[in-house]
Design a protein around this motif. Structure first.
Motif, short mmCIF file in Angstrom:
data_model
loop_
_atom_site.label_atom_id
_atom_site.label_comp_id
_atom_site.label_asym_id
_atom_site.label_seq_id
_atom_site.Cartn_x
_atom_site.Cartn_y
_atom_site.Cartn_z
N ILE A 174 0.84 -1.21 0.00
CA ILE A 174 0.00 0.00 0.00
C ILE A 174 0.87 1.25 0.00
CG2 ILE A 174 -1.78 1.27 1.28
CD1 ILE A 174 -2.73 -1.40 2.37
N MET A 229 1.34 2.91 -3.21
CA MET A 229 0.13 3.18 -4.00
C MET A 229 -0.48 4.53 -3.65
SD MET A 229 -1.60 -0.57 -3.83
CE MET A 229 -3.26 0.05 -4.04
N TRP A 282 -3.71 5.80 -2.66
CA TRP A 282 -4.96 5.20 -2.22
C TRP A 282 -5.56 6.08 -1.13
CZ3 TRP A 282 -5.60 -0.20 0.53
CH2 TRP A 282 -6.98 -0.45 0.69
N SER A 286 -9.21 6.60 0.70
CA SER A 286 -10.49 5.89 0.77
C SER A 286 -11.66 6.82 0.43
CB SER A 286 -10.69 5.31 2.17
OG SER A 286 -10.85 6.33 3.10
N PRO A 309 -12.23 6.18 -3.87
CA PRO A 309 -11.88 4.76 -4.06
C PRO A 309 -11.58 4.41 -5.51
CG PRO A 309 -14.21 5.02 -3.51
CD PRO A 309 -13.60 6.36 -3.39
N THR A 319 -7.45 4.75 -7.34
CA THR A 319 -6.32 4.03 -6.80
C THR A 319 -5.33 3.67 -7.90
OG1 THR A 319 -7.82 3.09 -5.20
CG2 THR A 319 -5.66 2.05 -5.37
N GLY A 339 -2.15 5.38 1.41
CA GLY A 339 -0.80 5.20 0.86
C GLY A 339 0.24 5.92 1.70
#
Lengths: 323, 285
Positions: A59, A62, A64, A66, A69, A72, A289
């Protein structure tokens, strides 16, 4: 040691193996069947301890969040660059180091002093020791709440209340009223943690003191060695591994401290350490991330700090295995 | 005989009554214990007595008003039950995992054993806060938010018990298990019938550390629980603080006494075993 206990098994199975390969296979299956109930625990432990970390590692590379969503994607080392360049996160790395080093060193020193005092026999030693251990047994959040409200409340806490009282005894109505939580918040966090961790260090060092070879020390006394010489050349070298053990365990726990920072100052005024920053990035900003990358940095930091201490732990292993 | 009296004589000459040491100890005891005494006293004070200037040392009456308010303000019974359940099950599972894993690491031959042990040690260094993100995502996806398994399972990732049990097993004489193996006892029997009974001090130490760790756990339950009925005691304390603790921390201090008392009682009951077990397992003498 493990080879010694496995030896009877090996003997049992080595006999058929010379004559019949099928018997060897059967022996191997029984061996595995006997081990089987134990290995799942090992495998489970490895999965629960290691998989989340591997996931964190993935993660951390990445993009990312939330809250978005669908957005990503692979980010490369962007998150790590953010960790090391972001003002707030860099500050929290420094805060973590200051907090950990201060708390571990001061509580080791105080713990050593108390352990030396407790090593002598006197009436009521058991009660004194029990009372000195008590702070370590308080639930950390409860301890932080006690410090925040009952001790450090700027007008009605124990600290400033006592100062007012003492000053009034001397007829002064202008006592010093430090507001630790707002004026020196990091010091307040450190003080509460030192209060909790000194007993732990004291316990470990006391065990060390009581395992000293007394005959050598008595011989040194008869030879006219001074107390300082005995402490410096006999006690301290003996205590070394106990000091290192206390330092290692203390470091591991204090680097991870969240409760005190969250409760006492909510990470404000320069007290946000890395665990708190991770919580904030994860829980408030929802940037998974970046929070993961911060976490990986904490692990690397812990490993660097602990390596020195760990090396000693491993020499302990070797000593033990060679016995 | 003559030698012992000379030694005693030397010791006596060298240590006159150490008033300085006593004084230092007295100050240390005061610093360590006063916050706790103050917490207990505040639990009995009404708001007027807490917010008084000059400071009022003792409460006028010892009554349980604050305790009653704390229990009524938040579902304290639930907190207590939740803490007890997660602590007993969590610590119990941790002990089982630790014992069986340590047994495998010490008494079984399997490939890459050194590496596996290294991996377990590495787990000691990975702080729980680091893995909250994948753990939280997984727990949320499994629908485990606000459940006991959501609170307990990720916390099982503790290598501390495994580490201490391994250190302890390594110190045991091999002959004990050889005899058991010759009698045809399987690994399971060897562990439970032979190893566990002679490992009582280490088991007591690990049990205490696991129980305290579970009881004190804060960040993880704070994340996975948002319904008051499912909160554990430490999280519940924060809820109480946010609800009405700011206005009247006598209530809050009463609640902290309730949260802390079980740990103190457990420690004083097991005190001797804990100290010897912990140090015996962790440091070679």
């Amino acid at each position: 040691m493990s080879s010694a206990t496995a030896a009877p098994q090996r003997q049992r199975q080595s006999r058929p193996s010379t004559s019949d390969p099928k018997a060897t296979a059967r022996a191997r299956t029984t061996r595995w069947a006997r081990r089987a109930p134990l290995l799942p625990a090992l495998i489970f432990l490895i999965i629960v301890t290691q998989l989340p970390f591997v996931a964190t590692l993935i993660i951390s590379f990445m993009n990312w969040n939330s809250l978005r969503p669908n957005d990503t994607s692979f980010a490369g080392i962007d998150n790590y660059i953010s960790v090391l360049t972001d003002q707030g996160l860099r500050a929290s790395i420094i805060t973590t180091i200051i907090l950990t080093v201060t708390v571990v060193l001061v509580s080791l020193l105080l713990g050593l002093g108390l352990a030396l005092l407790l090593d002598k026999k006197f009436i009521g030693r058991g009660i004194v020791r029990t009372m000195l251990i008590a702070p370590f047994l308080i639930v950390p959040v409860a301890a932080a709440l006690v410090w925040k409200h009952a001790l450090l409340n700027p007008s009605y806490g124990l600290v400033n209340g006592t100062l007012t009282w003492v000053w009034s005894l001397f007829g002064s109505d202008n006592p010093p009223q430090p507001e630790l939580l707002s004026q020196a918040p990091l010091f307040a966090v450190e003080a509460s943690l030192i209060w909790q961790w000194t007993p732990f260090m004291m316990l470990i060092l006391l065990a060390g003191l009581q395992s000293r070879p007394m005959d050598v020390i008595e011989a040194a006394q008869i030879d006219g060695a001074s107390r300082w010489q005995i402490f410096r050349y006999l006690t301290l070298p003996h205590l070394r591994q106990y000091l290192e053990l206390g330092g290692l365990l203390g470091t591991i726990y204090i680097v991870q401290n969240f409760d005190a920072v969250f409760t006492l100052t909510s990470g404000g005024l320069g007290t946000a350490n890395l665990p708190f920053s991770i919580y904030q990035t994860f829980y408030t900003a929802n940037d998974y991330g970046l929070a993961s990358a911060t976490g990986v940095v904490v692990v690397i930091g812990t490993i660097i700090i602990a390596t020195f201490a760990l090396r000693t732990v491993f020499t302990l292993f070797q000593k033990e295995e060679s016995r | 005989m003559g030698a012992t009296t000379t030694q005693a004589g030397v010791a006596r000459r060298r240590t006159p009554t150490p008033w300085g040491s006593y004084l230092t100890l007295a100050v240390a005891v005061a610093v360590m214990v006063l916050p706790l005494v103050w917490m207990v006293l505040a639990g009995f004070k009404d708001p007027d007595e807490i917010y008084s200037s000059p400071i009022q040392w003792l409460p006028a009456t010892v009554d349980a008003t604050n305790y009653a308010s704390a229990i009524n303000a938040v579902p304290f019974g639930n907190f207590f039950l939740n803490s007890a359940i997660t602590t007993v099950i969590g610590a119990g599972l941790k002990m089982m995992l630790g014992l069986t894993t340590a047994y495998a690491l010490v008494f079984l031959d399997f490939p890459l054993k050194k590496l596996v042990f290294g991996v377990v040690i590495f787990a000691l260094l990975v702080p729980q806060q680091i893995v909250i993100i994948p753990n939280y995502t997984l727990v949320a996806e499994l629908g485990w938010i606000n459940t006991y398994q959501g609170i307990i399972v990720p916390g099982l990732a503790s290598a501390f018990g495994t580490f201490l049990f391994r250190q302890h097993f390594l110190t045991l004489p091999a002959s004990i298990l050889e005899a058991a193996a010759l009698d045809g006892a399987g690994h399971w029997t060897r562990l439970w019938r032979f190893l566990v009974p002679i490992s009582a001090p280490t088991i007591a130490a690990v049990a205490l550390v696991s129980i305290v760790a579970e009881w004190n756990e804060y960040l993880w339950p704070l994340l996975v629980v948002d319904r008051a009925e499912m909160m554990t005691l430490p999280v519940g304390l924060t809820l109480l603080q946010n609800n009405d603790g700011m206005a009247d921390w006598g209530v809050l201090m009463a609640a902290t006494v309730l949260v802390t008392a079980p740990v103190l009682i457990a420690f004083f009951a097991l005190q001797k075993r804990i100290v010897s077990g912990l140090t015996a397992g962790a440091v070679t003498g």
